[in-house]
Write a protein that holds these residues in place. Structure first.
Motif, PDB file in Angstrom:
ATOM      1  N   GLY A  99       0.829  -1.196   0.000  1.00  0.00           N
ATOM      2  CA  GLY A  99       0.000   0.000   0.000  1.00  0.00           C
ATOM      3  C   GLY A  99       0.862   1.244   0.000  1.00  0.00           C
ATOM      4  O   GLY A  99       0.595   2.210   0.709  1.00  0.00           O
ATOM      5  N   THR A 100       1.875   1.262  -0.848  1.00  0.00           N
ATOM      6  CA  THR A 100       2.917   2.291  -0.808  1.00  0.00           C
ATOM      7  C   THR A 100       2.426   3.676  -1.180  1.00  0.00           C
ATOM      8  O   THR A 100       3.039   4.674  -0.808  1.00  0.00           O
ATOM      9  N   GLY A 101       1.322   3.794  -1.916  1.00  0.00           N
ATOM     10  CA  GLY A 101       0.812   5.115  -2.296  1.00  0.00           C
ATOM     11  C   GLY A 101       1.793   5.846  -3.185  1.00  0.00           C
ATOM     12  O   GLY A 101       2.177   5.364  -4.255  1.00  0.00           O
ATOM     13  N   ALA A 102       2.254   7.005  -2.746  1.00  0.00           N
ATOM     14  CA  ALA A 102       3.225   7.790  -3.506  1.00  0.00           C
ATOM     15  C   ALA A 102       4.660   7.320  -3.273  1.00  0.00           C
ATOM     16  O   ALA A 102       5.604   7.950  -3.741  1.00  0.00           O
ATOM     17  N   ARG A 128      -3.391   1.793 -10.240  1.00  0.00           N
ATOM     18  CA  ARG A 128      -2.502   1.850 -11.396  1.00  0.00           C
ATOM     19  C   ARG A 128      -1.812   3.200 -11.513  1.00  0.00           C
ATOM     20  O   ARG A 128      -0.618   3.276 -11.833  1.00  0.00           O
ATOM     21  N   LYS A 129      -2.521   4.306 -11.251  1.00  0.00           N
ATOM     22  CA  LYS A 129      -1.904   5.627 -11.439  1.00  0.00           C
ATOM     23  C   LYS A 129      -0.716   5.821 -10.495  1.00  0.00           C
ATOM     24  O   LYS A 129       0.280   6.453 -10.859  1.00  0.00           O
ATOM     25  N   ARG A 130      -0.829   5.287  -9.288  1.00  0.00           N
ATOM     26  CA  ARG A 130       0.289   5.396  -8.358  1.00  0.00           C
ATOM     27  C   ARG A 130       1.468   4.568  -8.849  1.00  0.00           C
ATOM     28  O   ARG A 130       2.624   4.997  -8.761  1.00  0.00           O
ATOM     29  N   CYS A 131       1.196   3.393  -9.355  1.00  0.00           N
ATOM     30  CA  CYS A 131       2.268   2.545  -9.889  1.00  0.00           C
ATOM     31  C   CYS A 131       2.935   3.197 -11.096  1.00  0.00           C
ATOM     32  O   CYS A 131       4.155   3.091 -11.272  1.00  0.00           O
ATOM     33  N   ASP A 132       2.141   3.867 -11.928  1.00  0.00           N
ATOM     34  CA  ASP A 132       2.718   4.578 -13.073  1.00  0.00           C
ATOM     35  C   ASP A 132       3.671   5.673 -12.597  1.00  0.00           C
ATOM     36  O   ASP A 132       4.757   5.859 -13.168  1.00  0.00           O
ATOM     37  N   LEU A 175       5.327   5.756  -9.701  1.00  0.00           N
ATOM     38  CA  LEU A 175       6.506   5.132  -9.108  1.00  0.00           C
ATOM     39  C   LEU A 175       7.438   4.565 -10.172  1.00  0.00           C
ATOM     40  O   LEU A 175       8.663   4.652 -10.042  1.00  0.00           O
ATOM     41  N   SER A 176       6.860   4.004 -11.221  1.00  0.00           N
ATOM     42  CA  SER A 176       7.686   3.495 -12.322  1.00  0.00           C
ATOM     43  C   SER A 176       8.427   4.636 -13.007  1.00  0.00           C
ATOM     44  O   SER A 176       9.604   4.490 -13.389  1.00  0.00           O
ATOM     45  N   ALA A 177       7.765   5.783 -13.154  1.00  0.00           N
ATOM     46  CA  ALA A 177       8.416   6.950 -13.747  1.00  0.00           C
ATOM     47  C   ALA A 177       9.573   7.428 -12.876  1.00  0.00           C
ATOM     48  O   ALA A 177      10.638   7.819 -13.387  1.00  0.00           O
ATOM     49  N   VAL A 178       9.392   7.401 -11.557  1.00  0.00           N
ATOM     50  CA  VAL A 178      10.467   7.773 -10.638  1.00  0.00           C
ATOM     51  C   VAL A 178      11.651   6.821 -10.792  1.00  0.00           C
ATOM     52  O   VAL A 178      12.807   7.250 -10.875  1.00  0.00           O
ATOM     53  N   CYS A 179      11.371   5.537 -10.851  1.00  0.00           N
ATOM     54  CA  CYS A 179      12.450   4.549 -10.999  1.00  0.00           C
ATOM     55  C   CYS A 179      13.230   4.768 -12.291  1.00  0.00           C
ATOM     56  O   CYS A 179      14.463   4.670 -12.314  1.00  0.00           O
TER      57      CYS A 179
END
Length: 240
Positions: free
Chosen positions: A76-79, A102-106, A108-112
């Motif tokens: 449940g990592t959120g942001a 999904r939007k939060r995962c998108d 986080l993937s962008a941050v990575c």
């Protein structure tokens, strides 16, 4: 933000490398940019150094909680809190960030991608579903912040944790009201509560509750999605 964060982390004798500081600042900029067009956090920017970054990183003072090379999942990592700051501060950790949106995962993937974080994996799943797959009892540490009461968190987190690993839950002062049911739930799931660690932030009452995994979790846990929150473990029956 970084100057404020350094001062806060000094209360826990935590010093970040220059590279970690640069990556945290880049993460912060991306969070502000994405938050302008989607709901990732409602914490005011001037409070983020304390309420997001220091809050996530101060538990690193407990070195036994984060062994070198540990596998960690943030459920449940959120942001991305607390998992992303932990992954940035400790690149030796192998961190999985799990969220059901999904939007939060998108984000986080962008941050990575932007920060080039090879030690981070982003997983789009419900907590209950992820724990029934390949990640079951594979993690050294499972963490969550501001997700659910302790007894519910136990069912979300402990199925991911190997025997000998830990569950860590970031909590406010209301945690004391949750501890009895939380400790009963931990026992049902193979865990044993270790107690509360108060984060060393002057004027702020915030804790991490820890539990160690002492035996395997029964295969019937976690129950199907939605059940842990609707019918939480560890609740004693009401007296007639």
């Amino acid at each position: 933000m970084i100057e404020d964060l350094r001062a806060l982390l000094a209360q826990g004798n935590i010093v970040l490398t220059d590279e970690a500081q640069e990556r945290l600042l880049a993460y912060h900029r991306l969070l502000l940019e994405w938050n302008a067009r989607m709901d990732l956090t409602n914490v005011p920017e001037e409070e983020m150094a304390l309420r997001h970054y220091a809050d996530s990183l101060l538990p690193l003072a407990r070195k036994e909680w984060f062994p070198d090379g540990a596998r960690l999942i943030d459920v449940g990592t959120g942001a991305g809190f607390p998992g992303m700051p932990l992954a940035i501060a400790r690149p030796d950790l192998k961190v999985t960030l799990l969220d059901s949106q999904r939007k939060r995962c998108d984000f986080l993937s962008a941050v990575c991608d932007e920060l080039k974080l090879p030690n981070v994996t982003v997983l789009h799943a419900r907590a209950e579903d992820g724990a029934r797959g390949a990640l079951r009892e594979q993690m050294d540490v499972a963490v969550a912040r501001a997700v659910a009461p302790l007894n519910v968190l136990a069912e979300y987190l402990l199925p991911y944790v190997r025997v000998g690993g830990r569950m860590l839950c970031w909590k406010g002062p209301a945690v004391r009201e949750e501890m009895a049911a939380g400790e009963r739930a931990c026992k049902m799931l193979g865990g044993q509560a270790e107690g509360l660690y108060r984060l060393p932030i002057e004027g702020r009452e915030h804790y991490v509750h820890s539990a160690i995994k002492i035996s395997a979790t029964a295969r019937r846990y976690p129950r199907k999605s939605g059940t842990p929150s609707k019918d939480p473990l560890g609740i004693l029956p009401q007296k007639p």
